[in-house]
Design an enzyme around this catalytic site. Structure first.
Site, mmCIF file in Angstrom:
data_model
loop_
_atom_site.group_PDB
_atom_site.id
_atom_site.type_symbol
_atom_site.label_atom_id
_atom_site.label_comp_id
_atom_site.label_asym_id
_atom_site.label_seq_id
_atom_site.Cartn_x
_atom_site.Cartn_y
_atom_site.Cartn_z
ATOM 1 N N LYS A 42 13.565 38.904 -38.529
ATOM 2 C CA LYS A 42 13.276 37.512 -38.209
ATOM 3 C C LYS A 42 11.817 37.177 -38.489
ATOM 4 O O LYS A 42 11.428 36.022 -38.448
ATOM 5 C CB LYS A 42 13.556 37.256 -36.722
ATOM 6 N N GLY A 43 11.022 38.204 -38.777
ATOM 7 C CA GLY A 43 9.574 38.004 -38.901
ATOM 8 C C GLY A 43 9.154 37.046 -39.989
ATOM 9 O O GLY A 43 8.105 36.407 -39.916
ATOM 10 N N ASP A 98 6.747 39.323 -43.148
ATOM 11 C CA ASP A 98 5.566 38.898 -42.393
ATOM 12 C C ASP A 98 4.372 39.824 -42.629
ATOM 13 O O ASP A 98 3.256 39.376 -42.852
ATOM 14 C CB ASP A 98 5.891 38.796 -40.883
ATOM 15 N N ASP A 101 3.049 47.414 -43.038
ATOM 16 C CA ASP A 101 2.302 48.402 -42.245
ATOM 17 C C ASP A 101 2.435 49.742 -42.972
ATOM 18 O O ASP A 101 1.676 50.023 -43.914
ATOM 19 C CB ASP A 101 2.897 48.410 -40.828
ATOM 20 N N LYS A 129 -1.591 45.273 -43.420
ATOM 21 C CA LYS A 129 -2.359 46.009 -42.410
ATOM 22 C C LYS A 129 -3.235 47.032 -43.095
ATOM 23 O O LYS A 129 -2.799 47.725 -44.015
ATOM 24 C CB LYS A 129 -1.402 46.690 -41.430
ATOM 25 N N ASP A 157 6.469 39.669 -33.669
ATOM 26 C CA ASP A 157 6.842 39.735 -32.261
ATOM 27 C C ASP A 157 6.396 41.030 -31.605
ATOM 28 O O ASP A 157 6.073 42.012 -32.273
ATOM 29 C CB ASP A 157 8.374 39.670 -32.130
ATOM 30 N N ARG A 163 6.867 35.155 -31.300
ATOM 31 C CA ARG A 163 7.098 34.711 -32.679
ATOM 32 C C ARG A 163 6.717 33.246 -32.866
ATOM 33 O O ARG A 163 6.411 32.811 -33.971
ATOM 34 C CB ARG A 163 8.579 34.862 -33.052
HETATM 35 P P1 IMP Z 1 6.527 48.890 -42.125
HETATM 36 O O1 IMP Z 1 7.940 49.164 -42.480
HETATM 37 O O2 IMP Z 1 5.885 50.027 -41.383
HETATM 38 O O3 IMP Z 1 5.696 48.430 -43.309
HETATM 39 O O4 IMP Z 1 6.546 47.746 -41.076
HETATM 40 C C1 IMP Z 1 6.903 46.473 -41.412
HETATM 41 C C2 IMP Z 1 7.613 45.768 -40.287
HETATM 42 O O5 IMP Z 1 7.156 46.223 -39.011
HETATM 43 C C3 IMP Z 1 7.305 44.297 -40.352
HETATM 44 O O6 IMP Z 1 8.347 43.619 -40.981
HETATM 45 C C4 IMP Z 1 7.174 43.901 -38.909
HETATM 46 O O7 IMP Z 1 8.427 43.445 -38.447
HETATM 47 C C5 IMP Z 1 6.831 45.167 -38.169
HETATM 48 N N1 IMP Z 1 5.388 45.244 -37.831
HETATM 49 C C6 IMP Z 1 4.456 46.011 -38.411
HETATM 50 N N2 IMP Z 1 3.248 45.843 -37.856
HETATM 51 C C7 IMP Z 1 3.428 44.932 -36.876
HETATM 52 C C8 IMP Z 1 2.531 44.310 -35.935
HETATM 53 O O8 IMP Z 1 1.315 44.551 -35.883
HETATM 54 N N3 IMP Z 1 3.088 43.400 -35.089
HETATM 55 C C9 IMP Z 1 4.413 43.080 -35.121
HETATM 56 N N4 IMP Z 1 5.274 43.627 -35.986
HETATM 57 C C10 IMP Z 1 4.787 44.555 -36.862
HETATM 58 MG MG MG Z 2 9.939 42.666 -39.860
#
Ligand code: IMP
Ligand code: MG
Length: 177
Positions: A42-43, A98, A101, A129, A157, A163
């Protein structure tokens, strides 16, 4: 809700500037291509909505829900909770999320859509990030960079809350530690 933030990182005006800039870039890169813009629920919700208003050319939209996140720690594997309606085979696809990370989510979705025969797959995030990525992934369109802190608002969120904040802020650590 605002009192739960340690600080505001990105204001509403800055977010809108990012959406305009990224929208114009996508518009010029995809003139005459009719791409499918795929939002990751939903981000992506507020970002997707503001972004596509700034892409003044033919696009289609679709959505996937593939969460990898439980609370504040990335688990590194994704589950598809809602799949696309469209067949991406032979199509140009832009994935919108959104934040990136670890890169696990986008890495896996790019892989899935390529295996389904997408002609091209590009990625677009509002926030990147500032961490060393676990997954080596080039993001094609980036709004702005945020420090390695847990951020909320504008789609992001913590356990489904925040959100609806119109800007992005750092959540007070005592609320999740
Ligand atoms: P990744 O798969 O580790 O790149 O993380 C991506 C997903 O993790 C994003 O779509 C977000 O939903 C969630 N996410 C990563 N960092 C944050 C944060 O600081 N706050 C909230 N959601 C996050
Ligand atoms: Mg997400």
């Amino acid at each position: 809700m605002q009192n739960d933030l340690a600080k505001v990182l990105i204001s509403e005006d800055e977010i809108i500037d990012c959406c305009k800039r990224l929208g114009k870039q996508i518009e010029s890169d995809y003139k005459d291509k009719n791409p499918i813009v795929v939002g990751l629920l939903k981000g992506c919700e507020p970002f997707m909505s503001d972004l596509i208003k700034n892409i003044n050319t033919y696009i289609r939209t679709d959505y996937m829900d593939c969460s990898s996140y439980n609370g504040t720690v990335s688990t590194g594997s994704i589950i598809i909770k809602k799949d696309l309606d469209e067949d991406v085979s032979g199509q140009d696809v832009i994935i919108v999320d959104d934040i990136i990370d670890s890169g696990a989510t986008l890495y896996e979705i790019v892989d899935i859509l390529k295996k389904r025969g997408a002609k091209s797959v590009k990625t677009c995030v509002l926030l990147s990030k500032d961490v060393k990525r676990k997954f080596d992934l080039h993001v094609d369109y980036v709004g702005t960079t945020v420090p390695n802190e847990f951020v909320v608002g504008y789609g992001l969120d913590f356990n489904e809350a925040y959100r609806n904040l119109p800007y992005i802020g750092v959540l007070k650590e005592e609320l999740y530690k």
